[in-house]
Scaffold this motif. Structure first.
Motif, PDB file in Angstrom:
ATOM      1  N   ARG A   1       0.983  -1.207   0.171  1.00 18.48           N
ATOM      2  CA  ARG A   1       0.003  -0.023  -0.062  1.00 18.48           C
ATOM      3  C   ARG A   1       0.880   1.323  -0.017  1.00 18.48           C
ATOM      4  O   ARG A   1       1.917   1.415   0.734  1.00 18.48           O
ATOM      5  N   VAL A   2       0.628   2.244  -0.882  1.00 19.10           N
ATOM      6  CA  VAL A   2       1.328   3.254  -1.047  1.00 19.10           C
ATOM      7  C   VAL A   2       0.648   4.586  -0.849  1.00 19.10           C
ATOM      8  O   VAL A   2      -0.518   4.606  -1.327  1.00 19.10           O
ATOM      9  N   LYS A   3       1.035   5.655  -0.320  1.00 21.04           N
ATOM     10  CA  LYS A   3       0.673   6.851  -0.265  1.00 21.04           C
ATOM     11  C   LYS A   3       1.040   7.783  -1.055  1.00 21.04           C
ATOM     12  O   LYS A   3       2.291   7.942  -1.440  1.00 21.04           O
TER      13      LYS A   3
ATOM     14  N   ILE B   1       6.188   4.749   0.732  1.00 23.50           N
ATOM     15  CA  ILE B   1       5.890   3.335   1.012  1.00 23.50           C
ATOM     16  C   ILE B   1       6.446   3.200   2.440  1.00 23.50           C
ATOM     17  O   ILE B   1       7.303   3.621   2.944  1.00 23.50           O
ATOM     18  N   ASN B   2       5.581   2.106   3.055  1.00 20.59           N
ATOM     19  CA  ASN B   2       5.901   1.843   4.314  1.00 20.59           C
ATOM     20  C   ASN B   2       7.163   1.207   4.539  1.00 20.59           C
ATOM     21  O   ASN B   2       7.750   0.503   3.615  1.00 20.59           O
ATOM     22  N   VAL B   3       7.955   1.780   5.450  1.00 21.17           N
ATOM     23  CA  VAL B   3       9.461   1.406   5.766  1.00 21.17           C
ATOM     24  C   VAL B   3       9.857  -0.277   5.615  1.00 21.17           C
ATOM     25  O   VAL B   3      10.690  -0.621   4.967  1.00 21.17           O
ATOM     26  N   GLY B   4       8.902  -0.896   6.081  1.00 22.99           N
ATOM     27  CA  GLY B   4       8.977  -2.473   6.271  1.00 22.99           C
ATOM     28  C   GLY B   4       8.989  -2.969   4.757  1.00 22.99           C
ATOM     29  O   GLY B   4       9.583  -3.970   4.768  1.00 22.99           O
TER      30      GLY B   4
ATOM     31  N   ARG C   1      -1.295  -4.411  -5.664  1.00 23.29           N
ATOM     32  CA  ARG C   1      -0.875  -3.005  -4.924  1.00 23.29           C
ATOM     33  C   ARG C   1      -2.033  -2.250  -5.005  1.00 23.29           C
ATOM     34  O   ARG C   1      -3.013  -2.120  -5.968  1.00 23.29           O
ATOM     35  N   THR C   2      -2.027  -1.224  -4.062  1.00 21.10           N
ATOM     36  CA  THR C   2      -3.103  -0.335  -3.716  1.00 21.10           C
ATOM     37  C   THR C   2      -2.527   0.993  -3.453  1.00 21.10           C
ATOM     38  O   THR C   2      -1.366   1.392  -2.883  1.00 21.10           O
ATOM     39  N   ALA C   3      -2.867   2.102  -3.957  1.00 17.63           N
ATOM     40  CA  ALA C   3      -2.454   3.572  -4.125  1.00 17.63           C
ATOM     41  C   ALA C   3      -3.396   4.395  -3.423  1.00 17.63           C
ATOM     42  O   ALA C   3      -4.755   3.903  -3.701  1.00 17.63           O
ATOM     43  N   VAL C   4      -3.274   4.962  -2.299  1.00 16.59           N
ATOM     44  CA  VAL C   4      -4.076   5.773  -1.398  1.00 16.59           C
ATOM     45  C   VAL C   4      -3.527   7.408  -1.693  1.00 16.59           C
ATOM     46  O   VAL C   4      -2.561   7.805  -1.671  1.00 16.59           O
TER      47      VAL C   4
END
Length: 267
Positions: free
Chosen positions: A95-97, A121-124, A223-226
């Motif tokens: 999931r990306v912002k 992107i989430n750091v993990g 994949r998901t974009a927000v």
């Protein structure tokens, strides 16, 4: 605007060639598995993530993640190696912002192209990306798989080297009394144009290690974009392109477009 910044892969527009690539990329791969990730590789990938980078949707900063790794190194190593073993890139890490950045000089236009989408992107997930692309590019360079005329995103090479190569080619033609014609190709919204089936087909052609291939295939799926403003929040499935701001983007782009540089043109 989300429709422009987060493009979709439209199968209805496929040609026979595109349909063939989809079929080939979907077939199982029979190569041997690559070795597990080691602690030093995981630690190096984590240290690569800059503390100045904005966090992803989960709000966890790189400093927080680094502290967590110092406390639980074996646990995090085990999680990433299990991702490799199962060929699974966790969905929540995909999931990306998306933050639209206005290109200089286009502030007053209403054209959506004035925006450049940056993916937070989430750091993990970013650490797993870094480990994955490091292993991918090690395989590429060790086996000399990239065309020598690939200059972008390539160690020890730059746009200056590309310009010098063109200059030398033209000068050689002049010395032999030849006429040289230069044709340039500008790929519009290049990273967003990266086509996942083509990337996977290229990796198959490179005899990719099986677990690395399936981890990459998982990375390029679901994949998901927000995007959000003060009053509106939009979630959209991503089915094409490499996120701008990702660790994997440049490496996967080079692998996909390597076949273009290998084309032989008749004189």
């Amino acid at each position: 605007m989300p429709e422009y910044l987060i493009p979709k892969d439209e199968e209805d527009n496929d040609t026979e060639y595109h349909n063939t690539i989809r079929i080939l990329s979907a077939r199982p791969i029979q190569t041997a598995d690559d070795r597990e990730y080691t602690t030093d590789k995981t630690e190096t990938a984590i240290e690569t993530i800059s503390s100045k980078k904005a966090p992803g949707e989960d709000g966890i900063t790189s400093d927080i993640f680094k502290c967590a790794y110092k406390q639980f190194p074996k646990l995090i190593d085990t999680i990433y190696n299990e991702c490799l073993r199962q060929g699974c890139f966790p969905k929540r890490r995909k999931r990306v912002k998306v933050i639209p950045i206005t290109n200089p000089g286009k502030e007053d236009t209403r054209d959506p192209s004035k925006h450049r989408p940056i993916s937070l992107i989430n750091v993990g997930g970013k650490v797993l990306e870094e480990i994955l692309i490091n292993r991918i590019m090690h395989h590429v360079y060790t086996n000399n798989l990239l065309n020598n005329n690939q200059f972008g995103f390539t160690p020890t090479k730059s746009t200056t080297d590309a310009a010098v190569t063109v200059k030398e080619y033209v000068e050689d033609g002049l010395r032999h009394g030849l006429i040289t014609i230069l044709v340039t190709l500008d790929v519009r919204v290049a990273f967003d144009s990266a086509w996942w089936p083509s990337i996977l087909k290229t990796l198959k052609d490179f005899n990719w290690p099986r677990n690395l291939y399936y981890l990459t295939k998982s990375y390029l799926s679901q994949r998901t974009a927000v995007m959000s403003t003060n009053t509106v929040r939009v979630e959209r499935e991503v089915s094409r392109g490499c996120p701008q701001g990702s660790c994997c983007g440049p490496g996967l782009w080079n692998n996909q477009y390597n076949s273009l540089l290998n084309l032989e043109f008749r004189k």
